[in-house]
Design a protein around this motif. Structure first.
Motif, PDB file in Angstrom:
ATOM      1  N   ARG A 108       0.839  -1.193   0.000  1.00 59.79           N
ATOM      2  CA  ARG A 108       0.000   0.000   0.000  1.00 59.79           C
ATOM      3  C   ARG A 108       0.872   1.239   0.000  1.00 59.79           C
ATOM      4  O   ARG A 108       2.033   1.188   0.357  1.00 59.79           O
ATOM      5  N   ARG A 109       0.249   2.357  -0.365  1.00 59.88           N
ATOM      6  CA  ARG A 109       0.976   3.614  -0.406  1.00 59.88           C
ATOM      7  C   ARG A 109       1.325   4.055   1.013  1.00 59.88           C
ATOM      8  O   ARG A 109       0.455   4.242   1.848  1.00 59.88           O
ATOM      9  N   VAL A 110       2.610   4.182   1.271  1.00 60.08           N
ATOM     10  CA  VAL A 110       3.080   4.641   2.584  1.00 60.08           C
ATOM     11  C   VAL A 110       3.818   5.953   2.367  1.00 60.08           C
ATOM     12  O   VAL A 110       4.579   6.101   1.421  1.00 60.08           O
ATOM     13  N   GLU A 111       3.543   6.915   3.234  1.00 58.57           N
ATOM     14  CA  GLU A 111       4.166   8.230   3.086  1.00 58.57           C
ATOM     15  C   GLU A 111       5.235   8.423   4.144  1.00 58.57           C
ATOM     16  O   GLU A 111       4.953   8.279   5.325  1.00 58.57           O
ATOM     17  N   ILE A 112       6.440   8.761   3.712  1.00 56.02           N
ATOM     18  CA  ILE A 112       7.503   9.117   4.655  1.00 56.02           C
ATOM     19  C   ILE A 112       7.564  10.638   4.686  1.00 56.02           C
ATOM     20  O   ILE A 112       7.777  11.277   3.667  1.00 56.02           O
ATOM     21  N   LYS A 113       7.320  11.188   5.870  1.00 53.46           N
ATOM     22  CA  LYS A 113       7.082  12.629   5.978  1.00 53.46           C
ATOM     23  C   LYS A 113       8.344  13.430   6.304  1.00 53.46           C
ATOM     24  O   LYS A 113       9.209  12.958   7.030  1.00 53.46           O
ATOM     25  N   GLY A 114       8.353  14.641   5.777  1.00 59.21           N
ATOM     26  CA  GLY A 114       9.302  15.651   6.250  1.00 59.21           C
ATOM     27  C   GLY A 114      10.770  15.338   6.080  1.00 59.21           C
ATOM     28  O   GLY A 114      11.559  15.588   6.978  1.00 59.21           O
ATOM     29  N   VAL A 115      11.153  14.791   4.924  1.00 59.13           N
ATOM     30  CA  VAL A 115      12.569  14.519   4.685  1.00 59.13           C
ATOM     31  C   VAL A 115      13.231  15.832   4.269  1.00 59.13           C
ATOM     32  O   VAL A 115      12.866  16.407   3.253  1.00 59.13           O
ATOM     33  N   SER A 116      14.186  16.328   5.051  1.00 55.62           N
ATOM     34  CA  SER A 116      14.699  17.657   4.735  1.00 55.62           C
ATOM     35  C   SER A 116      15.926  17.604   3.834  1.00 55.62           C
ATOM     36  O   SER A 116      16.237  18.563   3.155  1.00 55.62           O
ATOM     37  N   ARG A 117      16.620  16.470   3.803  1.00 56.85           N
ATOM     38  CA  ARG A 117      17.827  16.408   2.962  1.00 56.85           C
ATOM     39  C   ARG A 117      17.665  15.380   1.846  1.00 56.85           C
ATOM     40  O   ARG A 117      17.378  14.213   2.099  1.00 56.85           O
ATOM     41  N   ILE A 118      17.906  15.830   0.605  1.00 61.91           N
ATOM     42  CA  ILE A 118      17.742  14.956  -0.554  1.00 61.91           C
ATOM     43  C   ILE A 118      18.660  13.720  -0.519  1.00 61.91           C
ATOM     44  O   ILE A 118      18.224  12.628  -0.876  1.00 61.91           O
ATOM     45  N   PRO A 119      19.924  13.851  -0.068  1.00 67.82           N
ATOM     46  CA  PRO A 119      20.779  12.650  -0.059  1.00 67.82           C
ATOM     47  C   PRO A 119      20.239  11.497   0.796  1.00 67.82           C
ATOM     48  O   PRO A 119      20.652  10.350   0.622  1.00 67.82           O
ATOM     49  N   LEU A 120      19.318  11.787   1.719  1.00 69.59           N
ATOM     50  CA  LEU A 120      18.745  10.712   2.546  1.00 69.59           C
ATOM     51  C   LEU A 120      17.706   9.900   1.782  1.00 69.59           C
ATOM     52  O   LEU A 120      17.345   8.791   2.186  1.00 69.59           O
ATOM     53  N   ILE A 121      17.185  10.470   0.682  1.00 72.50           N
ATOM     54  CA  ILE A 121      16.014   9.873   0.035  1.00 72.50           C
ATOM     55  C   ILE A 121      16.242   8.442  -0.484  1.00 72.50           C
ATOM     56  O   ILE A 121      15.436   7.553  -0.193  1.00 72.50           O
ATOM     57  N   PRO A 122      17.338   8.174  -1.236  1.00 72.02           N
ATOM     58  CA  PRO A 122      17.431   6.823  -1.816  1.00 72.02           C
ATOM     59  C   PRO A 122      17.329   5.694  -0.793  1.00 72.02           C
ATOM     60  O   PRO A 122      16.541   4.762  -0.967  1.00 72.02           O
ATOM     61  N   LEU A 123      18.100   5.794   0.301  1.00 68.66           N
ATOM     62  CA  LEU A 123      18.082   4.709   1.283  1.00 68.66           C
ATOM     63  C   LEU A 123      16.705   4.576   1.943  1.00 68.66           C
ATOM     64  O   LEU A 123      16.230   3.472   2.200  1.00 68.66           O
ATOM     65  N   LEU A 124      16.058   5.710   2.200  1.00 65.40           N
ATOM     66  CA  LEU A 124      14.722   5.666   2.803  1.00 65.40           C
ATOM     67  C   LEU A 124      13.738   4.936   1.897  1.00 65.40           C
ATOM     68  O   LEU A 124      12.937   4.123   2.347  1.00 65.40           O
ATOM     69  N   VAL A 125      13.797   5.252   0.604  1.00 65.25           N
ATOM     70  CA  VAL A 125      12.874   4.629  -0.351  1.00 65.25           C
ATOM     71  C   VAL A 125      13.165   3.135  -0.467  1.00 65.25           C
ATOM     72  O   VAL A 125      12.258   2.296  -0.429  1.00 65.25           O
ATOM     73  N   HIS A 126      14.438   2.806  -0.577  1.00 60.67           N
ATOM     74  CA  HIS A 126      14.831   1.401  -0.691  1.00 60.67           C
ATOM     75  C   HIS A 126      14.348   0.600   0.517  1.00 60.67           C
ATOM     76  O   HIS A 126      13.741  -0.463   0.380  1.00 60.67           O
ATOM     77  N   THR A 127      14.632   1.141   1.702  1.00 61.18           N
ATOM     78  CA  THR A 127      14.287   0.431   2.936  1.00 61.18           C
ATOM     79  C   THR A 127      12.776   0.263   3.063  1.00 61.18           C
ATOM     80  O   THR A 127      12.289  -0.797   3.470  1.00 61.18           O
ATOM     81  N   GLU A 128      12.035   1.296   2.690  1.00 61.17           N
ATOM     82  CA  GLU A 128      10.582   1.200   2.776  1.00 61.17           C
ATOM     83  C   GLU A 128      10.047   0.160   1.777  1.00 61.17           C
ATOM     84  O   GLU A 128       9.143  -0.615   2.106  1.00 61.17           O
ATOM     85  N   ALA A 129      10.593   0.138   0.574  1.00 61.16           N
ATOM     86  CA  ALA A 129      10.125  -0.840  -0.415  1.00 61.16           C
ATOM     87  C   ALA A 129      10.312  -2.256   0.124  1.00 61.16           C
ATOM     88  O   ALA A 129       9.394  -3.086   0.062  1.00 61.16           O
ATOM     89  N   TYR A 130      11.491  -2.516   0.698  1.00 56.38           N
ATOM     90  CA  TYR A 130      11.739  -3.879   1.190  1.00 56.38           C
ATOM     91  C   TYR A 130      11.049  -4.150   2.530  1.00 56.38           C
ATOM     92  O   TYR A 130      10.783  -5.303   2.861  1.00 56.38           O
ATOM     93  N   ARG A 131      10.709  -3.111   3.283  1.00 59.05           N
ATOM     94  CA  ARG A 131       9.864  -3.318   4.475  1.00 59.05           C
ATOM     95  C   ARG A 131       8.510  -3.853   4.020  1.00 59.05           C
ATOM     96  O   ARG A 131       7.957  -4.791   4.600  1.00 59.05           O
ATOM     97  N   GLN A 132       7.992  -3.277   2.937  1.00 60.50           N
ATOM     98  CA  GLN A 132       6.697  -3.739   2.427  1.00 60.50           C
ATOM     99  C   GLN A 132       6.786  -5.180   1.918  1.00 60.50           C
ATOM    100  O   GLN A 132       5.886  -5.983   2.158  1.00 60.50           O
ATOM    101  N   VAL A 133       7.896  -5.505   1.246  1.00 60.91           N
ATOM    102  CA  VAL A 133       8.082  -6.886   0.787  1.00 60.91           C
ATOM    103  C   VAL A 133       8.085  -7.823   2.000  1.00 60.91           C
ATOM    104  O   VAL A 133       7.450  -8.889   1.994  1.00 60.91           O
TER     105      VAL A 133
END
Ligand code: ZN
Length: 529
Positions: free
Chosen positions: A246-271
Motif C-alpha cells: 500500500r501507499r506509505v508516506e515518509i514525511k518531512g525529509v529535509s535532505r535529498i541525499p537521505l532519500i534513496p536509502l529511505l525509499v529502498h528500505t521502505e520498499a523492502y519493508r513492504q516486501v
C-alpha cells in the motif's frame, strides 16, 4: 526470503520485479515579507517566546458522520498540546480561528510562476479549502490550502516525462520542539508562512530516481529566485508502494541525499510485511480465526530483575501480557535492517499509547534478553499459552497499558492484511518508524471565509513576460559555452544570470571568466561594499 537486500546490490530490474513505485510531495517556503493569510511578518526562527498556550485535541465528526482514522488515533493519544508564542510573529488569526485576510498576492504570483514553469493547466478561479490537521501542528485544527494548477510535467533522463499532478499553495504548520509522554510542544513562528506544494505522480521506479526528481523540482523552484533557502525551507514527503503493498508516506525529509536509502528500505519493508502475511496465511490464521487475550501479570513479575519492568513496578505501574495465538516467530521476522516485526508493534505503542521510554515491550521471540526463563514459564502458564503462540509484555500506567495492549492486538491483526496505510517518519539511519495512520480522503472541505478568487488574463500575461528560462535549458546552453559543470549549474539559477547573458552577448571575453567574475569576485565585493 526476498527481504533483505542492500541498496548498492539492487538493480533497476529488481525494483521492477517487486513493482516499486514512488512519488514526491515537495514543500517549499516562499520568500515573502508576510504570511499567507494574515499580515504577520516572516522572521527567522527563534527560541525566544512570550507566552504559552495549552490545548487538548479533540476529534470532530466528518461530514459523513464518521471519525477519520487519524482523528481517532490522535484522540487515543490524549496529548496536551503546548504552543510557545513569540509576540512579533503571531496574531489572533493563527491562534484563534479569527477570519483570514486576503490571500498574500506576492505569494500567489510566485506560486503561479512555478505552476507555469511546471507546464500545469492553470485553474481559472482559486477555491480555498480547509485540510484537517489533528496532530496539533495547526492550532485551529485545519490548514488553508488552494490548488493553482494540475497536469504538468518535467523532462527527466532519457527523454522521459515525470508527471506533475498538481501545485498548491498553503500555510506552513508549527515547528515541533518536543514530544514526550502526553505532552507535545510547538513553536509558532513557522506557522502561516506561504508554502508551495508540488505533487508528482508515482512515476519514479528506483530510489535514485526519486532523489534526482526531488533535486530537479527544487532546482526549478530556486530558478524563480523567490523561495526561501536554508534548513527546513524545503521538505519532501516521499510515498512508496510495491506490488501487493500500500501507499506509505515518509514525511518531512529535509535532505535529498537521505532519500534513496529511505525509499529502498521502505520498499523492502513492504516486501517483508507481505512475506509475514503469507506466512500467517500458511498457518491458516485469518481475520475471523485470529485470537488474542490480555492478562494482568503485575503480581507475577513483582520480583523480576529485568530492569525496565522492575523500574516500572517500583514506580507503581502495571504490566500486561498479550497472547497472540499462532504468532510464534512472527515478531522476530526481519522488516528493516537490524529491525524486526516487534518494532512495528513497539512503534505503535510509542506513538498511540505514549509509551515512549524504550524498550516498551518484551516478547517471547527474544526471551533470553529480557525476563528470566522462570518468569516466561510462569507467564505462559498463567496465560495458557501453547507452543505456537507469541506473548508480548507491556508496562505503563493503567490507562496507557490498556491502550497499549489494545494496540498490540490491532497491529498484530493488521499483519494479516500485509502493509497498513500509514505515514512514517524518516530516521537518520535510513530506516523509518510509524508516525500516524494515513488520513482518509474526507479531510478536505471548502472554506467559507474566503470567496473564490479569479486568476485574470492580465495577471497571467504579466507573469509570462518575466518567466525565467527553464534552468536545465539554461544549464545546457552554458555547458555549450564551455562553462564547468558546477559553474553552469550555479549560474543557471544565480541572480546574475541575465547580466551574464548580456555580457557574453556583447563582449568577446571568455564566458568562463565572466562567470567566475560574477559568481566569485563581484559578489564578494558587493558584500564588502
Ligand atoms: Zn498573524
Amino acid at each position: 526470503m526476498t527481504a533483505f537486500r542492500r541498496m548498492e546490490e539492487t538493480t533497476p530490474e529488481q525494483y521492477a520485479d517487486i513493482g516499486m513505485k514512488s512519488g514526491l510531495e515537495i514543500h517549499q517556503q516562499l520568500d515573502t515579507g508576510k504570511k499567507l493569510f494574515c499580515r504577520c511578518p516572516v522572521r527567522p526562527y527563534t527560541d525566544e517566546f512570550h507566552a504559552e498556550i495549552l490545548r487538548h485535541m479533540r476529534p470532530t465528526l466528518s461530514e459523513l458522520g464518521e471519525y477519520d482514522g487519524t482523528a481517532l488515533m490522535e484522540f487515543k493519544t490524549k496529548k496536551e498540546i503546548i504552543y510557545q508564542i513569540h509576540q512579533d510573529t503571531v496574531c489572533t488569526y493563527e491562534m484563534d480561528d479569527t477570519p483570514p485576510f486576503e490571500l498574500n498576492q506576492e505569494a500567489l504570483d510566485i506560486a503561479l510562476e512555478m505552476t507555469m514553469l511546471l507546464g500545469c493547466k492553470l485553474v481559472s478561479e482559486l477555491h480555498i479549502a480547509r485540510k484537517q490537521y489533528l496532530d496539533g501542528s495547526i492550532p485551529t485544527g485545519f490548514q488553508r490550502t488552494t490548488i493553482l494548477g494540475v497536469d504538468g510535467s518535467i523532462p527527466f533522463d532519457g527523454g522521459r516525462l515525470i508527471r506533475i499532478r498538481q501545485l498548491g499553495l498553503e500555510e506552513d504548520a508549527c515547528r515541533e520542539v518536543s514530544d514526550e509522554g502526553h505532552r507535545r510542544v510547538y513553536r509558532t513562528d513557522r506557522l502561516g508562512i506561504p508554502l508551495m506544494e508540488t505533487v508528482t505522480e508515482p512515476d519514479m521506479r528506483t530510489p535514485q530516481e526519486v532523489a534526482a526528481v526531488a533535486h530537479r523540482l527544487r532546482w526549478l523552484a530556486r530558478s524563480t529566485g523567490r523561495v526561501r533557502t536554508g534548513i527546513g525551507a524545503a521538505r519532501q514527503d516521499v510515498n512508496v508502494s510495491v506490488e501487493g503493498g500500500r501507499r506509505v508516506e515518509i514525511k518531512g525529509v529535509s535532505r535529498i541525499p537521505l532519500i534513496p536509502l529511505l525509499v529502498h528500505t521502505e520498499a523492502y519493508r513492504q516486501v517483508a510485511l507481505l512475506e509475514i502475511e503469507k506466512e500467517l496465511e500458511r498457518r491458516k490464521i485469518t481475520p475471523s480465526s485470529f485470537e488474542s487475550s490480555t492478562h494482568d501479570i503485575t503480581d507475577t513479575l513483582r520480583a523480576t530483575s529485568y530492569y525496565p519492568v522492575a523500574e516500572a513496578l517500583k514506580n507503581g505501574l502495571e504490566v500486561r501480557a498479550v497472547v497472540l495465538r499462532g504468532y510464534r516467530g512472527i515478531l522476530s521476522m526481519r522488516t528493516q535492517p537490524e529491525t524486526t516485526f516487534a518494532r512495528e508493534i513497539s512503534d505503535r505503542l510509542r506513538v498511540i499509547a505514549c509509551l515512549d521510554i524504550l524498550p516498551n515491550i518484551a516478547h517471547s521471540d527474544m526471551e533470553g534478553e529480557t525476563l528470566s526463563s522462570t518468569e516466561w514459564t510462569k507467564i505462559k502458564k498463567l496465560c495458557r499459552t501453547g507452543d505456537n503462540d507469541a506473548v508480548v509484555v507491556v508496562w505503563g500506567n493503567e490507562q496507557d497499558v490498556e491502550t497499549g495492549a489494545k494496540e498490540i492486538v490491532i497491529r498484530a491483526r493488521e499483519a494479516l492484511d500485509g502493509v497498513p496505510n500509514e505515514t512514517r517518519r524518516a530516521l537518520p539511519d535510513g530506516t523509518n518508524g510509524f508516525e500516524r495512520i494515513l488520513p482518509g480522503p474526507d479531510r478536505m472541505y471548502p472554506d467559507t471565509d474566503l470567496p473564490p478568487l479569479a486568476i485574470t488574463e492580465e495577471r497571467i500575461r504579466k507573469i509570462q513576460e518575466i518567466l525565467p528560462e527553464l534552468p536545465w535549458a539554461r544549464e545546457e546552453r552554458y555547458l555549450e559555452m564551455g562553462l564547468r559543470p558546477d559553474i553552469a549549474r550555479r549560474m543557471s539559477i544565480a541572480p546574475e544570470r541575465d547580466l551574464f547573458d548580456r555580457i557574453v552577448e556583447r563582449t568577446e571575453y571568455d564566458p568562463s571568466l565572466i562567470a567566475f567574475f560574477l559568481l566569485g569576485r563581484f559578489r564578494a565585493e558587493c558584500r564588502w561594499g
